[in-house]
Design a protein around this motif. Structure first.
Motif, PDB file in Angstrom:
ATOM      1  N   LEU A  77      -6.613  -3.849  -4.499  1.00  0.00           N
ATOM      2  CA  LEU A  77      -6.906  -5.148  -3.902  1.00  0.00           C
ATOM      3  C   LEU A  77      -5.585  -5.871  -3.684  1.00  0.00           C
ATOM      4  O   LEU A  77      -4.721  -5.870  -4.559  1.00  0.00           O
ATOM      5  CB  LEU A  77      -7.798  -5.975  -4.818  1.00  0.00           C
ATOM      6  CG  LEU A  77      -9.172  -5.384  -5.069  1.00  0.00           C
ATOM      7  CD1 LEU A  77      -9.196  -4.697  -6.416  1.00  0.00           C
ATOM      8  CD2 LEU A  77     -10.219  -6.441  -4.994  1.00  0.00           C
ATOM      9  N   PHE A  78      -5.434  -6.477  -2.508  1.00  0.00           N
ATOM     10  CA  PHE A  78      -4.195  -7.164  -2.178  1.00  0.00           C
ATOM     11  C   PHE A  78      -4.490  -8.261  -1.154  1.00  0.00           C
ATOM     12  O   PHE A  78      -5.611  -8.394  -0.685  1.00  0.00           O
ATOM     13  CB  PHE A  78      -3.133  -6.185  -1.660  1.00  0.00           C
ATOM     14  CG  PHE A  78      -3.567  -5.405  -0.440  1.00  0.00           C
ATOM     15  CD1 PHE A  78      -3.168  -5.799   0.817  1.00  0.00           C
ATOM     16  CD2 PHE A  78      -4.369  -4.280  -0.564  1.00  0.00           C
ATOM     17  CE1 PHE A  78      -3.566  -5.089   1.951  1.00  0.00           C
ATOM     18  CE2 PHE A  78      -4.765  -3.554   0.553  1.00  0.00           C
ATOM     19  CZ  PHE A  78      -4.366  -3.969   1.810  1.00  0.00           C
ATOM     20  N   ASP A  79      -3.479  -9.038  -0.852  1.00  0.00           N
ATOM     21  CA  ASP A  79      -3.603 -10.134   0.114  1.00  0.00           C
ATOM     22  C   ASP A  79      -4.747 -11.070  -0.272  1.00  0.00           C
ATOM     23  O   ASP A  79      -5.577 -11.429   0.539  1.00  0.00           O
ATOM     24  CB  ASP A  79      -3.797  -9.576   1.534  1.00  0.00           C
ATOM     25  CG  ASP A  79      -3.507 -10.617   2.613  1.00  0.00           C
ATOM     26  OD1 ASP A  79      -2.862 -11.636   2.303  1.00  0.00           O
ATOM     27  OD2 ASP A  79      -3.935 -10.409   3.757  1.00  0.00           O
ATOM     28  N   PHE A  80      -4.767 -11.452  -1.561  1.00  0.00           N
ATOM     29  CA  PHE A  80      -5.845 -12.297  -2.070  1.00  0.00           C
ATOM     30  C   PHE A  80      -5.437 -13.751  -2.246  1.00  0.00           C
ATOM     31  O   PHE A  80      -6.249 -14.577  -2.658  1.00  0.00           O
ATOM     32  CB  PHE A  80      -6.411 -11.754  -3.391  1.00  0.00           C
ATOM     33  CG  PHE A  80      -5.398 -11.209  -4.342  1.00  0.00           C
ATOM     34  CD1 PHE A  80      -4.515 -12.017  -5.024  1.00  0.00           C
ATOM     35  CD2 PHE A  80      -5.310  -9.843  -4.530  1.00  0.00           C
ATOM     36  CE1 PHE A  80      -3.575 -11.492  -5.896  1.00  0.00           C
ATOM     37  CE2 PHE A  80      -4.384  -9.296  -5.405  1.00  0.00           C
ATOM     38  CZ  PHE A  80      -3.513 -10.124  -6.087  1.00  0.00           C
ATOM     39  N   GLY A  81      -4.202 -14.079  -1.921  1.00  0.00           N
ATOM     40  CA  GLY A  81      -3.743 -15.464  -1.969  1.00  0.00           C
ATOM     41  C   GLY A  81      -4.007 -16.112  -3.314  1.00  0.00           C
ATOM     42  O   GLY A  81      -3.700 -15.562  -4.355  1.00  0.00           O
ATOM     43  N   SER A  82      -4.624 -17.268  -3.285  1.00  0.00           N
ATOM     44  CA  SER A  82      -4.887 -18.028  -4.508  1.00  0.00           C
ATOM     45  C   SER A  82      -6.180 -17.598  -5.205  1.00  0.00           C
ATOM     46  O   SER A  82      -6.584 -18.211  -6.173  1.00  0.00           O
ATOM     47  CB  SER A  82      -4.948 -19.519  -4.176  1.00  0.00           C
ATOM     48  OG  SER A  82      -6.041 -19.761  -3.297  1.00  0.00           O
ATOM     49  N   LYS A  83      -6.799 -16.550  -4.730  1.00  0.00           N
ATOM     50  CA  LYS A  83      -8.083 -16.109  -5.290  1.00  0.00           C
ATOM     51  C   LYS A  83      -7.928 -15.094  -6.431  1.00  0.00           C
ATOM     52  O   LYS A  83      -8.906 -14.549  -6.924  1.00  0.00           O
ATOM     53  CB  LYS A  83      -8.953 -15.525  -4.186  1.00  0.00           C
ATOM     54  CG  LYS A  83      -9.340 -16.555  -3.134  1.00  0.00           C
ATOM     55  CD  LYS A  83     -10.132 -15.920  -2.020  1.00  0.00           C
ATOM     56  CE  LYS A  83     -10.577 -16.945  -1.018  1.00  0.00           C
ATOM     57  NZ  LYS A  83      -9.510 -17.509  -0.227  1.00  0.00           N
ATOM     58  N   LYS A  84      -6.719 -14.841  -6.878  1.00  0.00           N
ATOM     59  CA  LYS A  84      -6.490 -13.829  -7.906  1.00  0.00           C
ATOM     60  C   LYS A  84      -7.298 -14.112  -9.171  1.00  0.00           C
ATOM     61  O   LYS A  84      -7.964 -13.223  -9.696  1.00  0.00           O
ATOM     62  CB  LYS A  84      -5.012 -13.729  -8.254  1.00  0.00           C
ATOM     63  CG  LYS A  84      -4.739 -12.722  -9.354  1.00  0.00           C
ATOM     64  CD  LYS A  84      -3.292 -12.694  -9.765  1.00  0.00           C
ATOM     65  CE  LYS A  84      -3.111 -11.781 -10.961  1.00  0.00           C
ATOM     66  NZ  LYS A  84      -1.782 -11.892 -11.529  1.00  0.00           N
ATOM     67  N   VAL A 136       0.817  -1.214   0.000  1.00  0.00           N
ATOM     68  CA  VAL A 136       0.000   0.000   0.000  1.00  0.00           C
ATOM     69  C   VAL A 136       0.855   1.271   0.000  1.00  0.00           C
ATOM     70  O   VAL A 136       0.661   2.159  -0.834  1.00  0.00           O
ATOM     71  CB  VAL A 136      -0.987   0.003   1.186  1.00  0.00           C
ATOM     72  CG1 VAL A 136      -1.778   1.292   1.233  1.00  0.00           C
ATOM     73  CG2 VAL A 136      -1.937  -1.196   1.085  1.00  0.00           C
ATOM     74  N   LYS A 137       1.797   1.367   0.910  1.00  0.00           N
ATOM     75  CA  LYS A 137       2.597   2.601   1.022  1.00  0.00           C
ATOM     76  C   LYS A 137       3.367   2.929  -0.261  1.00  0.00           C
ATOM     77  O   LYS A 137       3.365   4.085  -0.700  1.00  0.00           O
ATOM     78  CB  LYS A 137       3.514   2.538   2.229  1.00  0.00           C
ATOM     79  CG  LYS A 137       2.769   2.780   3.527  1.00  0.00           C
ATOM     80  CD  LYS A 137       3.709   2.931   4.691  1.00  0.00           C
ATOM     81  CE  LYS A 137       2.899   3.275   5.945  1.00  0.00           C
ATOM     82  NZ  LYS A 137       3.772   3.495   7.085  1.00  0.00           N
ATOM     83  N   PRO A 138       4.031   1.953  -0.903  1.00  0.00           N
ATOM     84  CA  PRO A 138       4.724   2.290  -2.158  1.00  0.00           C
ATOM     85  C   PRO A 138       3.768   2.761  -3.268  1.00  0.00           C
ATOM     86  O   PRO A 138       4.117   3.645  -4.049  1.00  0.00           O
ATOM     87  CB  PRO A 138       5.420   0.983  -2.551  1.00  0.00           C
ATOM     88  CG  PRO A 138       5.571   0.237  -1.281  1.00  0.00           C
ATOM     89  CD  PRO A 138       4.365   0.597  -0.455  1.00  0.00           C
ATOM     90  N   ILE A 139       2.576   2.194  -3.313  1.00  0.00           N
ATOM     91  CA  ILE A 139       1.604   2.616  -4.330  1.00  0.00           C
ATOM     92  C   ILE A 139       1.148   4.048  -4.049  1.00  0.00           C
ATOM     93  O   ILE A 139       1.098   4.888  -4.957  1.00  0.00           O
ATOM     94  CB  ILE A 139       0.420   1.640  -4.397  1.00  0.00           C
ATOM     95  CG1 ILE A 139       0.896   0.314  -5.001  1.00  0.00           C
ATOM     96  CG2 ILE A 139      -0.740   2.226  -5.211  1.00  0.00           C
ATOM     97  CD1 ILE A 139      -0.108  -0.810  -4.934  1.00  0.00           C
ATOM     98  N   LEU A 140       0.838   4.334  -2.803  1.00  0.00           N
ATOM     99  CA  LEU A 140       0.440   5.698  -2.439  1.00  0.00           C
ATOM    100  C   LEU A 140       1.566   6.683  -2.751  1.00  0.00           C
ATOM    101  O   LEU A 140       1.311   7.793  -3.234  1.00  0.00           O
ATOM    102  CB  LEU A 140       0.055   5.772  -0.960  1.00  0.00           C
ATOM    103  CG  LEU A 140      -1.195   5.008  -0.542  1.00  0.00           C
ATOM    104  CD1 LEU A 140      -1.413   5.120   0.965  1.00  0.00           C
ATOM    105  CD2 LEU A 140      -2.421   5.482  -1.300  1.00  0.00           C
ATOM    106  N   LYS A 180      -8.411  -1.399  -0.464  1.00  0.00           N
ATOM    107  CA  LYS A 180      -8.457   0.010  -0.088  1.00  0.00           C
ATOM    108  C   LYS A 180      -9.094   0.734  -1.265  1.00  0.00           C
ATOM    109  O   LYS A 180      -8.776   0.456  -2.422  1.00  0.00           O
ATOM    110  CB  LYS A 180      -7.056   0.577   0.144  1.00  0.00           C
ATOM    111  CG  LYS A 180      -6.285  -0.092   1.251  1.00  0.00           C
ATOM    112  CD  LYS A 180      -6.608   0.527   2.565  1.00  0.00           C
ATOM    113  CE  LYS A 180      -5.711  -0.038   3.659  1.00  0.00           C
ATOM    114  NZ  LYS A 180      -6.111   0.446   4.962  1.00  0.00           N
ATOM    115  N   HIS A 181      -9.990   1.643  -0.957  1.00  0.00           N
ATOM    116  CA  HIS A 181     -10.650   2.436  -1.992  1.00  0.00           C
ATOM    117  C   HIS A 181     -10.292   3.891  -1.747  1.00  0.00           C
ATOM    118  O   HIS A 181     -10.451   4.398  -0.636  1.00  0.00           O
ATOM    119  CB  HIS A 181     -12.164   2.243  -1.933  1.00  0.00           C
ATOM    120  CG  HIS A 181     -12.586   0.830  -2.175  1.00  0.00           C
ATOM    121  ND1 HIS A 181     -13.899   0.466  -2.325  1.00  0.00           N
ATOM    122  CD2 HIS A 181     -11.891  -0.327  -2.286  1.00  0.00           C
ATOM    123  CE1 HIS A 181     -13.994  -0.840  -2.518  1.00  0.00           C
ATOM    124  NE2 HIS A 181     -12.775  -1.337  -2.489  1.00  0.00           N
TER     125      HIS A 181
END
Length: 127
Positions: free
Chosen positions: A65-72, A21-25, A53-54
């Motif tokens: 969207l992040f921390d989605f594991g195998s649900k990508k 998140v921080k690097p993207i922001l 995060k929106h």
């Protein structure tokens, strides 16, 4: 035992905040776009099994969207369906990586914002 699981989950979440998140922001901020976290999340961009995060700014909305594991793959499929069925009058830019998914929806036609977002997405894609 339950207590230690909560602590581990919190640490994992903080780790994603720091590493994703921080690097993207920061990338957005470096191009002059300050993202403000939305209080209410869009249901269309909220997926079970992921963190998100929106954000909004004067040029549009950014969904992370992040921390989605195998649900990508499942999330990408749902986003593809959403983009095909919903009308976004000013277009949608999206970036899919193994660690995060980033979606930008513009709220007006603005070439400068579009170019900045394209640049940010290219920078983030290169890692």
């Amino acid at each position: 035992m339950f207590f230690s699981i909560i602590i581990l989950s919190a640490c994992n979440s903080n780790s994603h905040i720091e590493s994703i998140v921080k690097p993207i922001l920061s990338e957005f901020q470096e191009t002059g776009i300050i993202l403000n976290e939305k209080k209410e999340k869009s249901k269309a961009f909220t997926f079970a099994g992921s963190d998100e995060k929106h954000y909004e700014f004067n040029g549009g909305t950014v969904y992370l969207l992040f921390d989605f594991g195998s649900k990508k793959d499942r999330i990408v499929g749902k986003l593809t369906t959403l983009f095909a069925e919903a009308e976004f009058p000013y277009g949608v830019n999206s970036l899919y990586t193994d660690n995060f998914i980033l979606v930008f929806t513009a709220n007006s036609y603005n070439v400068e914002i579009e170019e900045k977002v394209d640049y940010i997405f290219q920078t983030l894609e290169k890692g």
